[in-house]
Design a protein around this motif. Structure first.
Motif, PDB file in Angstrom:
ATOM      1  N   THR A 142      13.380  -5.192 -52.556  1.00 21.58           N
ATOM      2  CA  THR A 142      14.217  -6.400 -52.380  1.00 21.58           C
ATOM      3  C   THR A 142      13.396  -7.583 -52.836  1.00 21.58           C
ATOM      4  N   VAL A 143      12.317  -7.638 -52.162  1.00 22.08           N
ATOM      5  CA  VAL A 143      11.228  -8.930 -52.567  1.00 22.08           C
ATOM      6  C   VAL A 143      11.056  -8.900 -53.944  1.00 22.08           C
ATOM      7  N   LYS A 144      10.612  -7.729 -54.563  1.00 19.61           N
ATOM      8  CA  LYS A 144       9.822  -7.695 -55.867  1.00 19.61           C
ATOM      9  C   LYS A 144      11.195  -8.005 -56.952  1.00 19.61           C
ATOM     10  N   HIS A 145      12.391  -7.323 -56.748  1.00 18.49           N
ATOM     11  CA  HIS A 145      13.348  -7.162 -57.963  1.00 18.49           C
ATOM     12  C   HIS A 145      14.429  -7.531 -57.794  1.00 18.49           C
ATOM     13  N   TYR A 146      14.695  -8.181 -56.476  1.00 17.62           N
ATOM     14  CA  TYR A 146      15.936  -9.111 -56.116  1.00 17.62           C
ATOM     15  C   TYR A 146      15.703 -10.537 -55.637  1.00 17.62           C
ATOM     16  N   HIS A 147      14.584 -11.033 -56.296  1.00 16.51           N
ATOM     17  CA  HIS A 147      14.257 -12.387 -55.671  1.00 16.51           C
ATOM     18  C   HIS A 147      14.474 -12.572 -54.123  1.00 16.51           C
ATOM     19  N   GLY A 148      14.186 -11.626 -53.323  1.00 10.13           N
ATOM     20  CA  GLY A 148      14.031 -11.729 -51.925  1.00 10.13           C
ATOM     21  C   GLY A 148      12.792 -12.499 -51.439  1.00 10.13           C
ATOM     22  N   ARG A 149      13.086 -13.306 -50.601  1.00  6.49           N
ATOM     23  CA  ARG A 149      11.834 -14.092 -50.015  1.00  6.49           C
ATOM     24  C   ARG A 149      11.895 -13.846 -48.360  1.00  6.49           C
ATOM     25  N   ILE A 150      10.469 -13.450 -48.094  1.00  4.10           N
ATOM     26  CA  ILE A 150      10.378 -13.126 -46.580  1.00  4.10           C
ATOM     27  C   ILE A 150      10.193 -14.731 -45.919  1.00  4.10           C
ATOM     28  N   ARG A 151      11.174 -14.953 -44.874  1.00  2.00           N
ATOM     29  CA  ARG A 151      11.409 -16.119 -44.210  1.00  2.00           C
ATOM     30  C   ARG A 151      10.925 -15.891 -42.598  1.00  2.00           C
ATOM     31  N   ARG A 163       5.994 -18.667 -20.923  1.00  2.36           N
ATOM     32  CA  ARG A 163       6.596 -19.073 -21.994  1.00  2.36           C
ATOM     33  C   ARG A 163       5.923 -18.476 -23.325  1.00  2.36           C
ATOM     34  N   ILE A 164       6.509 -17.677 -24.055  1.00  5.34           N
ATOM     35  CA  ILE A 164       5.728 -17.332 -25.095  1.00  5.34           C
ATOM     36  C   ILE A 164       6.664 -17.601 -26.491  1.00  5.34           C
ATOM     37  N   LYS A 165       6.098 -17.769 -27.589  1.00  6.38           N
ATOM     38  CA  LYS A 165       6.792 -18.038 -28.800  1.00  6.38           C
ATOM     39  C   LYS A 165       6.744 -16.622 -29.330  1.00  6.38           C
ATOM     40  N   LEU A 166       8.100 -16.216 -29.872  1.00 11.44           N
ATOM     41  CA  LEU A 166       7.916 -14.751 -30.491  1.00 11.44           C
ATOM     42  C   LEU A 166       8.556 -14.993 -31.963  1.00 11.44           C
ATOM     43  N   LEU A 167       7.895 -14.285 -32.802  1.00 14.34           N
ATOM     44  CA  LEU A 167       8.035 -14.349 -34.250  1.00 14.34           C
ATOM     45  C   LEU A 167       8.681 -13.243 -35.031  1.00 14.34           C
ATOM     46  N   GLY A 168       9.625 -13.659 -35.892  1.00 11.41           N
ATOM     47  CA  GLY A 168      10.129 -12.239 -36.461  1.00 11.41           C
ATOM     48  C   GLY A 168      10.256 -12.931 -37.932  1.00 11.41           C
ATOM     49  N   PHE A 169      11.008 -11.887 -39.077  1.00 14.45           N
ATOM     50  CA  PHE A 169      11.227 -12.321 -40.528  1.00 14.45           C
ATOM     51  C   PHE A 169      12.596 -11.662 -40.768  1.00 14.45           C
ATOM     52  N   TYR A 170      12.977 -12.117 -41.834  1.00 18.64           N
ATOM     53  CA  TYR A 170      14.144 -11.563 -42.574  1.00 18.64           C
ATOM     54  C   TYR A 170      13.609 -12.062 -44.155  1.00 18.64           C
ATOM     55  N   VAL A 171      14.554 -11.141 -45.019  1.00 19.95           N
ATOM     56  CA  VAL A 171      14.350 -11.417 -46.333  1.00 19.95           C
ATOM     57  C   VAL A 171      15.546 -12.215 -46.864  1.00 19.95           C
ATOM     58  N   GLU A 172      15.231 -13.153 -47.468  1.00 23.74           N
ATOM     59  CA  GLU A 172      16.137 -14.106 -47.874  1.00 23.74           C
ATOM     60  C   GLU A 172      16.736 -13.838 -49.059  1.00 23.74           C
ATOM     61  N   GLY A 173      18.129 -14.321 -49.102  1.00 22.68           N
ATOM     62  CA  GLY A 173      18.828 -13.805 -50.498  1.00 22.68           C
ATOM     63  C   GLY A 173      20.058 -14.808 -50.545  1.00 22.68           C
ATOM     64  N   ALA A 292      15.030 -16.035 -20.481  1.00 26.15           N
ATOM     65  CA  ALA A 292      15.998 -16.938 -21.317  1.00 26.15           C
ATOM     66  C   ALA A 292      15.346 -17.275 -22.480  1.00 26.15           C
ATOM     67  N   PHE A 293      16.154 -17.548 -23.717  1.00 29.72           N
ATOM     68  CA  PHE A 293      15.567 -18.219 -24.907  1.00 29.72           C
ATOM     69  C   PHE A 293      15.776 -19.698 -24.774  1.00 29.72           C
ATOM     70  N   GLU A 294      14.896 -20.380 -25.431  1.00 30.94           N
ATOM     71  CA  GLU A 294      14.729 -21.831 -25.469  1.00 30.94           C
ATOM     72  C   GLU A 294      14.927 -22.105 -27.060  1.00 30.94           C
ATOM     73  N   GLU A 295      14.051 -23.029 -27.503  1.00 30.26           N
ATOM     74  CA  GLU A 295      14.492 -23.538 -29.093  1.00 30.26           C
ATOM     75  C   GLU A 295      14.059 -22.448 -29.736  1.00 30.26           C
ATOM     76  N   TRP A 296      14.534 -22.525 -31.081  1.00 31.97           N
ATOM     77  CA  TRP A 296      14.276 -21.649 -32.466  1.00 31.97           C
ATOM     78  C   TRP A 296      14.193 -22.445 -33.614  1.00 31.97           C
ATOM     79  N   ASN A 297      13.667 -21.911 -34.527  1.00 28.19           N
ATOM     80  CA  ASN A 297      13.690 -22.212 -35.927  1.00 28.19           C
ATOM     81  C   ASN A 297      13.290 -21.309 -36.729  1.00 28.19           C
ATOM     82  N   ASN A 298      13.750 -21.387 -38.139  1.00 27.92           N
ATOM     83  CA  ASN A 298      13.422 -20.537 -39.232  1.00 27.92           C
ATOM     84  C   ASN A 298      12.891 -21.250 -40.410  1.00 27.92           C
ATOM     85  N   THR A 299      12.288 -20.876 -41.205  1.00 31.32           N
ATOM     86  CA  THR A 299      11.763 -21.187 -42.434  1.00 31.32           C
ATOM     87  C   THR A 299      12.429 -21.296 -43.768  1.00 31.32           C
TER      88      THR A 299
END
Length: 334
Positions: A142-151, A163-173, A292-299
């Motif tokens: 998906t990243v290589k052939h369908y213009h997906g971008r990891i965010r 309190r700890i920040k947790l990091l995840g990712f998704y492939v953007e389309g 509990a979750f507090e603030e969040w953001n994505n890229t």
């Protein structure tokens, strides 16, 4: 044949670092004379192909884990966000290419590609590795052939007094007029934990090792009385870096649900200046249900044209415990 939930035994102690981990490396070190046709096929020795392939994966995991450790030690992404994405991509590519390397190794035991493709043991090998290769291959393609971008996705998790920040990712389309997680991969699973993904790749390396080992047994390619051998420094280092990081999932299922890791270590981190990250092996999650979750953001990144962006939030979050009391020299399954 592997029955039940498999187990990976790995020692990070100075006394036991020579214990073998990847059975295929042992087997490929003790091939019967004439079992492989790699020379007549103008190919590198199967063990050489395997060593390079595994080393490449581990190198990318180690470098990604190094930057993730800095992220948790400093409590912010700073300039490491782009580097983390780069190494997530590179580790995923290397893992996907490992499938091709395993295929190349298997074909080396036949005089021609045609003979190999018609062999029932090759078909069994392909069926055996299909389930473990498909998820990683889908992400890579998906990243290589369908213009997906990891965010990246980031959220702050308050757990009892921590309190700890947790990091995840998704492939953007692009779907339904908006930029967001690509539906090719993320119909249900919106966000993947960065640490569980790296563990997934390392678990996959071991699963592929078991599959090629069974294949070598089935074709009778191994010398009788082959003794255990080890050249696992890069694999052990990858594990030693990952156990420093918090163990959690978002919408993904952790690979520890399908494979048990028994890790032996005598290191507590107390004798070093290295920060102990909450949620890791060395400073494990509290059993408290107060969270509990507090603030969040994505890229997500604008492209100068698109005006609609989907809000990306995981549907769930899970924390996993290493089960044996620590510090201890006993094995610590998860």
């Amino acid at each position: 044949k592997i029955m039940g939930k498999p187990k990976i035994d790995i020692s990070l102690t100075d006394d036991n670092r020579e214990l073998p981990i990847l059975r295929s490396r042992q087997y490929l070190s003790f091939l019967k004379e004439g079992a492989s046709y790699h020379e007549s096929r103008d190919s590198r020795h199967p063990l050489g192909i395997y060593n390079i392939s595994v080393a490449r994966i581990c190198d990318k995991i180690i470098k990604c884990a190094d930057h993730l450790f800095k992220y948790w030690a400093e409590g912010k992404l700073t300039d490491n966000g782009g580097i983390v994405i780069d190494y997530l991509e590179l580790a995923t590519y290397a893992a996907a290419e490992h499938v091709d390397d395993i295929g190349h190794i298997a074909y080396a035991f036949f005089k021609s590609d045609r003979e190999a493709s018609q062999n029932s043991k090759i078909r069994l090998l392909n069926n055996r590795i299909k389930s473990v290769r498909d998820e990683i291959a889908s992400f890579a393609n998906t990243v290589k052939h369908y213009h997906g971008r990891i965010r990246l996705f980031e959220t702050t998790f308050r757990h009892e007094k921590e309190r700890i920040k947790l990091l995840g990712f998704y492939v953007e389309g692009f779907s339904n007029g908006a930029v967001g997680p690509t539906p090719i991969l993320h119909k249900e699973m919106k966000v993947v934990s960065v640490t569980s993904w790296l563990w997934n790749i390392l678990t996959y390396v071991w699963e592929m090792s078991e599959s090629i080992s069974i294949f070598l047994e089935e074709i009778g390619a191994i010398q009788d009385g082959a003794v255990p051998t080890s050249n696992e420094a890069e694999f052990q280092r990858a594990v030693s870096q990952l156990v420093k990081l918090p163990l959690y999932t978002f919408d993904d299922e952790h690979p520890f649900s399908r494979v048990t890791w028994n890790v032996t270590t005598d290191h507590t981190g107390e004798d070093t200046k290295t920060p102990l990250i909450y949620g890791s092996l060395y400073r494990r999650w509290s059993n408290s249900s107060d969270g509990a979750f507090e603030e969040w953001n994505n890229t997500s990144v604008g492209d100068g044209v698109t005006r609609s962006f989907s809000i990306v939030l995981p549907r769930k979050m899970g924390i996993s415990h290493w089960t044996t009391p620590f510090p201890s020299n006993d094995k610590m399954p998860v």
